[in-house]
Design a protein around this motif. Structure first.
Motif, PDB file in Angstrom:
ATOM      1  N   PRO A 219      -2.109  -4.196  -4.025  1.00 31.94           N
ATOM      2  CA  PRO A 219      -1.859  -3.593  -3.019  1.00 31.94           C
ATOM      3  C   PRO A 219      -2.501  -5.059  -1.969  1.00 31.94           C
ATOM      4  CG  PRO A 219      -3.254  -3.090  -4.189  1.00 31.94           C
ATOM      5  CD  PRO A 219      -2.567  -4.010  -4.982  1.00 31.94           C
ATOM      6  N   SER A 220      -1.990  -4.868   0.122  1.00 27.97           N
ATOM      7  CA  SER A 220      -2.250  -5.644   0.692  1.00 27.97           C
ATOM      8  C   SER A 220      -3.531  -6.999   0.534  1.00 27.97           C
ATOM      9  CB  SER A 220      -1.421  -4.874   1.884  1.00 27.97           C
ATOM     10  OG  SER A 220      -3.152  -3.998   2.223  1.00 27.97           O
TER      11      SER A 220
ATOM     12  N   ASP B   3       0.866  -1.084  -0.012  1.00 29.17           N
ATOM     13  CA  ASP B   3      -0.038  -0.106  -0.115  1.00 29.17           C
ATOM     14  C   ASP B   3       0.770   1.557   0.101  1.00 29.17           C
ATOM     15  OD1 ASP B   3      -2.378  -1.861   0.132  1.00 29.17           O
ATOM     16  OD2 ASP B   3      -2.451  -1.949   2.576  1.00 29.17           O
TER      17      ASP B   3
END
Length: 222
Positions: free
Chosen positions: A169-170, A80
């Motif tokens: 993204p995480s 992120d």
């Protein structure tokens, strides 16, 4: 279908029975043909497939533009965060706020080494976290460089993840972790499997869609 357009192609004859068209990652078109195939038949086949060929070549061109090159000033997504990469007189990659200082010599190798280290730490932590939530046990978490797979799970509970998941993204990385953990004791993609995934990540389909729409990331730093 007549398109009125022509495409360049390489003709490769061999002891095969059918005609086939192959578009490589660079967009180069080759036609595989039987030894005795008439040139007129080959050209007719190519003309019929022209629209498909052009579509595949356009896709290859877009994918090529999406390749990640290690150059000074490029923006690098890491989970992120978004770093600015700076080539500097350092011996190894150093994190300085939103800047990654990267050695000028062998910069790609140095960057990959740093990213792999970060990926292993994150994947080990997230796997342990979700395994506890799901009540499953696993053996090992290892990194892979697979070009077409984000992760895998063996029947023995060994998990392999692409280190390039660090570029997603995480929330997307978490989906891959849960997906592979859901295979433990359930080595298929049955309704039961997907219910298991959904019980942990109700919005898994959104995360899955992002993963597939950005599959080109698996080609970065190759």
């Amino acid at each position: 279908m007549e398109t009125g357009m022509t495409v360049a192609y390489e003709l490769i004859r061999s002891k095969r029975r059918t005609l086939a068209i192959v578009i490589d990652s660079e967009g180069k078109c080759s036609v595989r043909a039987p030894l005795q195939a008439l040139l007129s038949d080959i050209e007719g086949f190519v003309q019929e497939k022209t629209a498909w060929i052009l579509q595949k070549q356009q896709y290859a061109a877009v994918q090529k533009k999406r390749q990640f090159l290690v150059v000074d000033g490029i923006q690098l997504p890491v989970l992120d965060k978004r770093y600015t990469l700076r080539l500097a007189e350092v011996k190894e990659v150093q994190e300085n706020g939103a800047v990654l200082l990267c050695p000028q010599r062998d910069s790609q190798q140095a960057l990959e080494k740093w990213l792999r280290g970060q990926a292993l730490l994150v994947l080990q932590e997230r796997t342990a976290f979700f395994a506890e939530q799901m009540g499953v046990t696993y053996k090992n978490v290892k990194l892979s460089s697979a070009a077409k797979r984000w992760g895998s799970c063996s029947t023995k509970g060994n998990l392999n993840f692409s280190w390039r998941l660090l570029f997603y993204p995480s929330a997307v990385l978490d989906y891959v972790v849960v997906h592979e953990l859901s295979h433990i004791g359930n080595m298929n993609h049955s309704c039961r499997f997907w219910r298991r995934v959904a019980s942990i990540l109700p919005d898994y389909q959104v995360r899955q869609r992002y993963l597939h729409e950005h599959s080109y990331i698996l080609q970065w730093l190759r």
